[in-house]
Design a protein around this motif. Structure first.
Motif, short mmCIF file in Angstrom:
data_model
loop_
_atom_site.label_atom_id
_atom_site.label_comp_id
_atom_site.label_asym_id
_atom_site.label_seq_id
_atom_site.Cartn_x
_atom_site.Cartn_y
_atom_site.Cartn_z
N PHE A 1 44.51 48.45 50.91
CA PHE A 1 43.55 47.68 50.83
C PHE A 1 43.15 47.41 52.30
O PHE A 1 41.83 47.34 52.48
CB PHE A 1 43.92 46.42 50.02
CG PHE A 1 42.75 45.34 49.93
CD1 PHE A 1 42.09 45.42 48.77
CD2 PHE A 1 42.24 44.49 50.77
CE1 PHE A 1 40.98 44.58 48.39
CE2 PHE A 1 41.26 43.69 50.51
CZ PHE A 1 40.43 43.74 49.32
N PHE B 1 38.85 50.95 45.53
CA PHE B 1 38.64 49.82 45.24
C PHE B 1 38.26 49.46 43.74
O PHE B 1 38.39 48.54 43.25
CB PHE B 1 37.29 49.25 46.11
CG PHE B 1 38.03 48.98 47.37
CD1 PHE B 1 38.58 47.67 47.91
CD2 PHE B 1 37.87 49.89 48.49
CE1 PHE B 1 39.04 47.53 49.26
CE2 PHE B 1 38.26 49.71 49.64
CZ PHE B 1 38.98 48.40 50.15
N LEU C 1 41.45 49.85 41.53
CA LEU C 1 41.98 48.35 41.67
C LEU C 1 41.38 47.41 40.89
O LEU C 1 41.90 46.66 40.02
CB LEU C 1 41.97 48.11 43.19
CG LEU C 1 42.72 46.54 43.32
CD1 LEU C 1 44.21 46.61 42.83
CD2 LEU C 1 42.79 45.94 44.81
N THR C 2 40.09 47.34 40.98
CA THR C 2 39.16 46.36 40.21
C THR C 2 39.53 46.71 38.77
O THR C 2 39.74 45.82 37.96
CB THR C 2 37.75 46.20 40.51
OG1 THR C 2 37.70 46.44 41.88
CG2 THR C 2 37.09 45.48 39.99
N LEU D 1 41.21 44.02 35.91
CA LEU D 1 40.46 43.36 34.94
C LEU D 1 41.00 43.81 33.62
O LEU D 1 41.13 42.94 32.57
CB LEU D 1 38.82 43.84 35.03
CG LEU D 1 38.03 43.19 36.00
CD1 LEU D 1 36.54 43.59 36.01
CD2 LEU D 1 38.09 41.60 35.87
N PHE E 1 44.30 41.82 32.58
CA PHE E 1 44.19 40.46 31.97
C PHE E 1 43.88 40.51 30.42
O PHE E 1 44.18 39.60 29.77
CB PHE E 1 42.95 39.59 32.53
CG PHE E 1 43.12 39.23 33.68
CD1 PHE E 1 44.06 38.23 33.99
CD2 PHE E 1 42.65 39.32 35.02
CE1 PHE E 1 44.39 37.58 35.27
CE2 PHE E 1 42.86 38.69 36.41
CZ PHE E 1 43.68 37.87 36.31
N LEU F 1 46.27 29.49 35.16
CA LEU F 1 46.63 30.71 35.89
C LEU F 1 47.96 30.22 36.46
O LEU F 1 48.99 31.09 36.42
CB LEU F 1 45.77 30.94 37.25
CG LEU F 1 44.67 31.88 36.97
CD1 LEU F 1 43.44 32.03 38.09
CD2 LEU F 1 45.01 33.17 36.55
N TYR G 1 35.90 34.96 32.76
CA TYR G 1 36.22 35.95 33.77
C TYR G 1 35.61 34.98 35.12
O TYR G 1 36.24 34.96 36.35
CB TYR G 1 35.63 37.26 33.87
CG TYR G 1 36.56 37.97 33.35
CD1 TYR G 1 37.69 38.51 33.82
CD2 TYR G 1 36.46 38.77 32.04
CE1 TYR G 1 38.66 39.44 33.45
CE2 TYR G 1 37.31 39.42 31.58
CZ TYR G 1 38.36 39.91 32.08
OH TYR G 1 39.31 40.94 31.50
N ILE H 1 38.09 32.66 36.32
CA ILE H 1 39.18 33.14 36.88
C ILE H 1 39.00 33.56 38.36
O ILE H 1 39.72 33.47 39.25
CB ILE H 1 39.71 34.40 35.98
CG1 ILE H 1 40.20 33.75 34.74
CG2 ILE H 1 40.97 35.13 36.73
CD1 ILE H 1 40.27 34.66 33.81
N PHE H 2 37.80 34.32 38.47
CA PHE H 2 37.47 34.97 40.15
C PHE H 2 37.35 33.76 41.08
O PHE H 2 37.91 33.66 42.09
CB PHE H 2 36.13 35.62 40.13
CG PHE H 2 36.02 36.91 39.07
CD1 PHE H 2 37.26 37.68 38.87
CD2 PHE H 2 34.83 37.13 38.77
CE1 PHE H 2 37.15 38.54 38.04
CE2 PHE H 2 34.83 38.36 37.96
CZ PHE H 2 36.08 39.01 37.41
N LEU I 1 40.74 32.58 41.58
CA LEU I 1 41.57 33.64 42.49
C LEU I 1 40.93 33.73 44.23
O LEU I 1 41.70 34.21 44.90
CB LEU I 1 41.42 35.03 41.90
CG LEU I 1 42.24 35.32 40.61
CD1 LEU I 1 41.82 36.58 40.07
CD2 LEU I 1 43.59 35.19 40.94
N LEU J 1 42.23 35.55 47.22
CA LEU J 1 41.96 37.12 47.38
C LEU J 1 40.77 37.15 48.45
O LEU J 1 40.12 36.21 48.44
CB LEU J 1 41.34 37.48 46.02
CG LEU J 1 42.43 37.98 44.93
CD1 LEU J 1 41.65 38.56 43.88
CD2 LEU J 1 43.24 39.02 45.52
N PRO J 2 40.93 38.44 49.25
CA PRO J 2 39.88 38.51 50.11
C PRO J 2 38.53 38.66 49.47
O PRO J 2 38.32 38.99 48.30
CB PRO J 2 40.39 39.85 50.77
CG PRO J 2 41.40 40.49 50.05
CD PRO J 2 41.81 39.29 49.10
N MET K 1 37.33 41.69 47.62
CA MET K 1 37.89 41.92 46.20
C MET K 1 36.88 41.13 45.39
O MET K 1 36.43 41.55 44.37
CB MET K 1 39.09 41.40 46.37
CG MET K 1 40.01 42.15 45.21
SD MET K 1 40.16 43.96 44.93
CE MET K 1 39.84 44.17 43.36
#
Lengths: 248, 209
Positions: A27, A86, A89-90, A94, A97, B26, B115, B118-119, B122, B126-127, B130
């Protein structure tokens, strides 16, 4: 099928933490590449490919086991190996979950599928330069990439489960019991105890790599042909209609 | 199960679990995950799964779809269990319960939390890259899902896919996905132009509510 479909709670901590560490390194490298080469405008494209992968991964093909395609090689061909990381990974995150693949194995899954994408990308370019046959190049590259990633997935599962008795705790209990018995009994009984111990070892729970490989190969082989053919037809269609997408 | 369906339950559901902030859910999921991973006793795992099922009964969530989603990993667990030699019932139960506890926990999370929430939770660790891609992917999912549904309907109406002609069917699906990829890439270009026009600066900001 190259997914490590082993859910949470089976692979040991060291293995899935190692998976997360490795994708962390990838990453950082990928983020550096995006910053240096101004690839931020590619975010929507990465996202669209990730969405495409999620949609195809969440559609099981009717088969003895619910097989699904993941289009990782196609992602590699369109995005290149770094940006496709990327997208992979995404899509894995997703899907994890939704209990598809397990949250702890996201790192390992991403690693395996990214390698599949990288191998597919390299082989596709190699075969296309040599033969200039688009369907053949895409089919062969996908098929070989899927074989490699499946072997990699089997290797990872084996690395994490060959010492399976630690999970069931039978092994350590047998050893402790055995040590106790040895100290209690006199020397006459030691020999018979050792024979019993060996018998216990034979009856110990073990992960059979050959059986797992046979299962993966049996279900995977038809899937590899299916996915490779599909990728071949998709790439051929794109080449006919909009070749600039393929960066050939 | 499609992500669009899960998102529907998460967005329009009104159970008590929907009202709990995403970050607490979470944290809760992380605690359960750790507990399950460290649990050595089959009875403690069984109690945990029983408690999760009790939650499900009183949560008012659609039970059939919930169970369908949470039992999905069992297919792959079965493949793993078939590869075991001298497997005892106790170990098999332990593995199955571990898998079910974790999958049920995450299905609870995803059935009751959109979602986007959740993002947002996160985004603390998270960077930006992402979060950006996650947000755009989530957005793209719904845009291209409609296109895919329309394309599949068209192919079905024209009798394009048939088991009796497997190669022809594969070619049709390949062309369909190829067309879909091209259309999706065009959509992504338009999406980026639209976002730029609205002041998108490669960073996602979340509102407080």
């Amino acid at each position: 099928m190259s997914h490590i479909h082993i859910p949470d709670g089976i692979l040991p901590l060291w293995l899935w933490v190692l998976g997360y560490i490795l994708i962390g390194i990838c990453f950082i490298f990928g983020a550096f590449y995006i910053k240096k080469f101004q690839k931020k405008s590619k975010f929507p494209l990465i996202s669209i490919i990730a969405a495409l992968m999620i949609l195809t991964m969440s559609v099981p093909i009717p088969f003895p086991v619910p097989y699904h395609i993941n289009l990782a090689v196609l992602a590699g061909i369109i995005l290149g190996p770094i940006l496709s990381f990327f997208a992979i990974l995404t899509s894995n995150l997703l899907l994890a979950f939704t209990a598809h693949g397990g949250i702890t194995v996201v790192g390992l899954n991403t690693l395996v599928i990214s390698i599949e994408s990288l191998v597919g990308y390299l082989l596709f370019n190699f075969f296309y330069k040599k033969t200039e046959k688009i369907f053949f190049s895409a089919f062969t590259a996908t098929f070989l990439a899927l074989i490699i990633s499946t072997f990699l997935a089997i290797g990872i599962v084996y690395a994490g489960t060959h010492n399976f008795s630690s999970l069931s705790h039978h092994h350590c209990c047998h050893n402790e019991e055995h040590q106790e018995k040895i100290s209690i009994h006199n020397e006459k009984h030691v020999e018979s105890e050792l024979i019993e111990h060996h018998e216990n070892q034979d009856n110990e729970e073990k992960f059979n790599i050959k059986r797992f490989f046979a299962l993966m190969f049996m279900f995977g082989f038809i899937g590899w042909i299916l996915e490779a053919s599909l990728t071949g037809f998709i790439v051929s269609y794109i080449k006919k209609v909009k070749p600039d997408i393929l960066n050939l | 199960m499609k992500i669009a369906d899960l998102d529907y339950y998460a967005t329009f559901g009104d159970s008590f679990l929907h009202k709990i902030p995403a970050k607490y859910k979470l944290i809760d999921a992380a605690i359960i995950l750790s507990a399950v991973l460290y649990a050595k006793n089959v009875y403690s795992l069984a109690i945990m799964y029983f408690l999760l099922m009790t939650y499900l009964v009183f949560s008012g969530l659609p039970r059939r779809n919930f169970l369908k989603a949470s039992l999905y990993p069992l297919i792959f667990t079965a493949m793993f269990l078939f590869s075991m030699e001298n497997l005892t019932y106790l170990t098999a139960f332990k593995i199955i319960l571990r898998v079910l506890c974790i999958s049920t926990t995450f299905i609870f999370l995803i059935f009751t939390t959109p979602y986007i929430q959740i993002f947002k939770a996160l985004s603390v660790f998270l960077p930006d890259i992402m979060i950006n891609i996650l947000f755009n992917t989530y957005r793209s999912l719904f845009i291209i899902n409609n296109t895919l549904d329309n394309l599949l309907t068209t192919v079905r109406l024209r009798g394009g896919i048939s088991i009796s002609r497997p190669i022809h069917s594969l070619k049709t699906i390949g062309n369909l996905v190829g067309f879909f990829v091209i259309k999706s890439i065009e959509t992504s270009e338009k999406m980026y132009e639209g976002l730029k026009l609205r002041g998108y600066s490669d960073k996602v900001f979340f509102s407080r509510d």
